[in-house]
Each structure stands twice: as C-alpha cells, then as structure tokens.
Design a protein around this motif. Structure first.
Motif, mmCIF file in Angstrom:
data_model
loop_
_atom_site.group_PDB
_atom_site.id
_atom_site.type_symbol
_atom_site.label_atom_id
_atom_site.label_comp_id
_atom_site.label_asym_id
_atom_site.label_seq_id
_atom_site.Cartn_x
_atom_site.Cartn_y
_atom_site.Cartn_z
ATOM 1 N N SER A 29 2.078 0.398 -6.731
ATOM 2 C CA SER A 29 1.359 0.815 -5.841
ATOM 3 C C SER A 29 1.932 1.419 -4.426
ATOM 4 C CB SER A 29 -0.127 0.228 -5.628
ATOM 5 O OG SER A 29 -0.591 0.540 -4.298
ATOM 6 N N GLY A 34 5.315 8.306 -0.754
ATOM 7 C CA GLY A 34 5.518 7.712 0.433
ATOM 8 C C GLY A 34 6.921 7.158 0.874
ATOM 9 N N ASN A 35 7.635 6.637 0.032
ATOM 10 C CA ASN A 35 8.890 6.385 0.188
ATOM 11 C C ASN A 35 10.024 7.269 0.062
ATOM 12 O OD1 ASN A 35 6.940 4.286 -1.358
ATOM 13 N ND2 ASN A 35 8.891 2.928 -0.562
ATOM 14 N N SER A 238 0.518 0.549 1.013
ATOM 15 C CA SER A 238 -1.054 0.731 0.460
ATOM 16 C C SER A 238 -1.745 -0.354 0.877
ATOM 17 C CB SER A 238 -0.768 0.283 -1.122
ATOM 18 O OG SER A 238 -0.015 1.015 -1.585
ATOM 19 N N MET A 241 -6.893 -0.126 3.078
ATOM 20 C CA MET A 241 -8.060 0.632 2.450
ATOM 21 C C MET A 241 -8.417 -0.138 1.117
ATOM 22 S SD MET A 241 -6.429 3.293 0.098
ATOM 23 C CE MET A 241 -7.395 2.653 -1.179
ATOM 24 N N SER A 329 0.814 4.909 -8.079
ATOM 25 C CA SER A 329 0.326 4.669 -6.517
ATOM 26 C C SER A 329 -1.111 5.379 -6.523
ATOM 27 C CB SER A 329 1.173 5.422 -5.630
ATOM 28 O OG SER A 329 2.385 4.818 -5.334
HETATM 29 N N1 PFF Z 1 2.079 3.184 -1.172
HETATM 30 C C1 PFF Z 1 1.871 4.813 -1.574
HETATM 31 C C2 PFF Z 1 3.043 5.388 -1.307
HETATM 32 O O1 PFF Z 1 3.819 5.035 -0.601
HETATM 33 O O2 PFF Z 1 3.408 6.649 -1.825
HETATM 34 C C3 PFF Z 1 0.807 5.386 -1.129
HETATM 35 C C4 PFF Z 1 -0.542 4.902 -1.087
HETATM 36 C C5 PFF Z 1 -1.203 4.263 -2.283
HETATM 37 C C6 PFF Z 1 -1.201 4.610 -0.016
HETATM 38 C C7 PFF Z 1 -2.432 3.346 -2.288
HETATM 39 C C8 PFF Z 1 -2.533 3.808 0.171
HETATM 40 C C9 PFF Z 1 -2.965 3.277 -1.120
HETATM 41 F F1 PFF Z 1 -3.895 2.650 -1.040
#
Ligand code: PFF
Length: 460
Positions: A29, A34-35, A238, A241, A329
């Motif tokens: 997740s 994002g990374n 993540s 939320m 994710s």
């Molecule tokens: N953490 C994931 C990323 O870095 O791509 C995006 C993400 C997944 C954000 C789940 C929030 C979440 F609840």
C-alpha cells in the motif's frame, strides 16, 4: 457486526495469514506511484535538498507515530474505519461524532484513487511503448513529445484508466487475501532490484554527483513547500485516511505494531530515495528541468531505457512493476469503503467493489480531461494555490489537506481521547517504546501538523 463494541470485537472479514503478510500488504500500500512518480517531481518542484530533509523528518516524527496509531485503532476496532471509529468511541465512552473521521478517510481514498488510476494508466501505456522499441536511441525532446502526445489524447487516457480500475475492482472483489498477498511477495523485491539497476545506469551518466547534491544539499523552502513535504509523508505511507487502519483490522493481536510500522516506513523511504537517485542524474545529464512536474519520470527514465544495454527489456519490466506497485496501493484506497458496505449494507464484496469502483472511475474522468480538453479550466484558492487544474486541485486537497487533517485527528483520538490503558493494552510493546510513541503522538505530531498548516497559509 457494526454494532459490536466489545474490546474483543469480532470481524466479518478474513485475517492476514501471518505478520509477514500484513507487513507486505501494508508495504504494498505504501510503496506506489507516490514513491516513484510523485516524490521525485515534487522534490524537483520544491528545490530538492531541504524538501527531502523536511520530508524525512515528517516520516520519522509524524508518519511512524501515526502509522502505529492507525494500526492500533484498526486492530482494536476490527472493522472498516467508519465502524472502527464508531465502535471505539462507544467503547471508550466518547462522543459518537468521531465516526466522521472514518467518513472523511473513505472520501479521501475515493478521491485519491480517481486520479491515481489515471496516472497508473500512463505507466501501463509506457509498458507497451517501451516494448515497441519507441524509446530506442531517443532524445530528450523525443521523449517529451511522446509524453505530450499521450496526455493530450483523452480517449487513450480513458482506456487505460478503465483497465486499471477494472484490475483494482477485480482484486478487491476477490478479497485482498488471495492474489495480492502473493503478488506483493515476489514483485516488491524485484521492483527494488530494478530501481538499483537504473541507479547504476544513472551513475554512468557523469551527473550522479549533481543528482546526489540536488537531493541532499539544503537550500530554500517556503511554508507551502513544507506543507507539500508533510502532505507527501502522509500520502507515501498511506496515512490519514484509514487504509492502514483497515489493514490493521485484519491483523491478529499477538503481533508487534511498532516494529511493523518502522519496517514499512523504512522500506517506503528507501524506494523513494532510490527513485530520486535514479531520476535526477538523468535529468541533469540531459539538460532537463527538475521542476518539470507530473511528467518527470515519463520524460527521464525512457532516456535511460533508450540508451542502456538491454534497455527495452529493463524498461518493460520496470513499468510493469510500477503498475504492480500502483495496483497494490490502489486496492488499499478503496478497501475501507468496500469493507464498510460489506459490514453495513450486507452487500457482497463483488457488488461493493464494482459500485465503489464505478463511482471512482467516473470522478477520474475529471483527471483524464484536465490534461487535455479541460486544460484551461483552472481554480484558485487564496493562500493555497493558483490556477490549478482539476487534477492538481484534487491532488493538493487530498494529499496536503485531507490526509494531514485525518492524521491529526487520528493522533488526537489515539492519544487524548482513548484511555491510556486501552492503547497500552493494544500496543503491547516495551514500556519505553510505548512511552516514546505516546509522547510523540500526544505532543509532537499534532503540534507539528498544526504549525505546518499555519506556516503554509502564512499565519506564522
Ligand atoms: N502510498 C501510496 C503511494 O505512495 O503511491 C498512495 C496511497 C495509498 C495513499 C493508500 C493513501 C492511501 F491510503
């Protein structure tokens, strides 16, 4: 089940087979677009070094304590974030109004997935472009126009967005346990290895030191940059939320929350830094702009693939893994909503996943169009941003406002609203570790989030 409020709440959902699987799923997740897509481009837009430093500080002081809090709440509530908040508020004899925190999380996840899926679609289309040899010997201008061609074509974006949403719904409909657990086990280490291959290529560009310097030399940052760094710490882990909360709710009680959180945050951070080290040397070697925005990885990595030995193969595997990272994710972004429908409406998982997936797909059309036919429709919110497209606005509001706000209230709930005895019991860790966590989540985390908010709007 929603009414179950005893401390030994019973779940209607399956549980993770073991702790490793939970860590892999939570890492799946956390590690995503994002990374690899977002971190390099926002670091580039916000001047590099200091941004990276603030981001790392936020991971350590805000991210890890909130991750521990989320897993703890989830495991104690054993339900979707909405019902977990409801049950815990009741169990602790607190205001039932805390349930809105769960609702806000579900809503944020839904909004994030709507644009996340469109970007994942870009990655999918790049698998095929790379496989077709489109980038062989390509120039910086060449990759730029290939990228522009893609995003200015709404039909193509829509098609890929649809494919990705169907993939996501399929996994969520089948239940997280069968499939994704196994995929994550093998694919994440492979992604990591390939990132190292690209970093090695980046070392041969003659601009590696420049990239390194850009990422780690402190420079200027303003209040808005700090907010974006903090927002990204939430996004990348993540948090804020309920995604990690819902994963925590499938974790059985004998496992250490603290250890797991540190491992997940560490893995996530290493992947982001490797992505930065892979991308910036290529940016500088080709005279590209570090602040190029959301297209950054799609305009840099293909240059590497077009010029390195066996680059087509490495490129195809890389973009495929990026799609997988996004996929693991994405499922966590709608799992909270799906779990809620299963618990409260008695819908089966398939129906719930399709329903939420369809709504998400529909909102995603806004992002599809914001790169082409709606490009000139922009929004300005005083003190926050100017002339943002639909995509920019959704991204900004979710990552930089909704997630930190969610995280702030999660910290307040875990540290000030719940009774100390309950959190101590659920955390079940060494006294010193518990005390450190409680101190951070009680004082440091909330104050830091509030200070960053105030600084971003220029109030301090
Ligand atoms: N953490 C994931 C990323 O870095 O791509 C995006 C993400 C997944 C954000 C789940 C929030 C979440 F609840």
């Amino acid at each position: 089940m929603a009414e179950n409020t005893t401390s030994q709440a019973v779940s209607v959902h399956a549980q993770w087979s073991n702790r490793t699987v939970f860590i892999l799923a939570a890492t799946g997740s956390a590690v995503g677009l994002g990374n690899i897509w977002k971190f390099p481009y926002i670091a580039g837009e916000n001047g590099g070094g200091t941004f990276v430093l603030v981001y790392l500080l936020c991971i350590a002081l805000i991210g890890i304590p909130i991750m521990m809090a989320e897993i703890m709440l989830g495991r104690r509530g054993k339900q979707s974030p909405i019902n977990t908040m409801k049950a815990l508020a009741k169990q602790e004899n607190r205001n039932p109004g805390w349930v809105w925190l769960g609702w806000m999380g579900v809503f944020a996840g839904f909004l994030i997935l709507s644009y996340y899926s469109v970007i994942a679609g870009w990655a999918m289309s790049y698998v095929f472009r790379t496989a077709g040899g489109l980038f062989l010997g390509v120039t910086a201008d060449g990759v730029n126009s290939i990228f522009t061609d893609l995003v200015s074509d709404p039909e193509r974006l829509l098609a890929w967005h649809t494919v990705f949403m169907v993939m996501t719904m399929t996994v969520v409909a089948r239940g997280v346990k069968n499939g994704i657990e196994k995929a994550v086990t093998y694919l994440m280490p492979l992604l990591f290895a390939l990132l190292i291959v690209i970093v090695l290529y980046a070392m041969t560009t003659g601009h590696f030191l420049e990239g390194l310097k850009f990422l780690f030399t402190p420079g200027e940052i303003d209040g808005k940059g700090i907010l974006i760094a903090m927002g990204h710490a939430f996004f990348t882990l993540s948090l804020g939320m309920g995604a990690i909360m819902v994963y925590g709710s499938y974790l059985s009680s004998q496992h250490s929350i603290a250890q797991a959180s540190i491992l997940i945050a560490l893995a996530d951070t290493v992947v982001a830094l490797l992505a930065g080290l892979a991308i910036f040397p290529i940016v500088f070697a080709n005279g590209l702009e570090p602040g190029a925005g959301p297209g950054l990885i799609f305009q840099t990595l293909p240059i590497a693939f077009g010029h390195m030995q066996g680059g087509t193969m490495v490129g195809v595997i890389f973009f495929t893994l990026l799609v997988f990272a996004a996929w693991t994710s994405a499922i966590s972004l709608i799992e909270p909503a799906v779990a809620y429908l299963v618990e409260n409406k008695g819908f089966d998982r398939v129906y719930s996943a399709v329903l939420i997936g369809f709504l998400t797909w529909f909102v995603g059309l806004g992002t599809v169009f914001s790169f082409n036919i709606w490009k000139d429709h922009t929004l300005t919110i005083p003190f926050l941003f100017e002339n943002f497209s639909f995509f920019d606005t959704l991204d900004y509001l979710t990552a930089n406002i909704m997630l930190p706000l969610g995280g702030l209230f999660i910290a307040i709930f875990a540290a000030w609203v719940m009774h100390e005895q309950s959190t101590k019991e659920e955390m079940a860790t060494y006294p010193a570790l518990y005390k450190t966590w409680r101190f951070l989540v009680r004082y440091i985390t909330p104050v830091a989030v509030i200070v960053v908010f105030l600084k971003a709007i220029g109030a301090i």
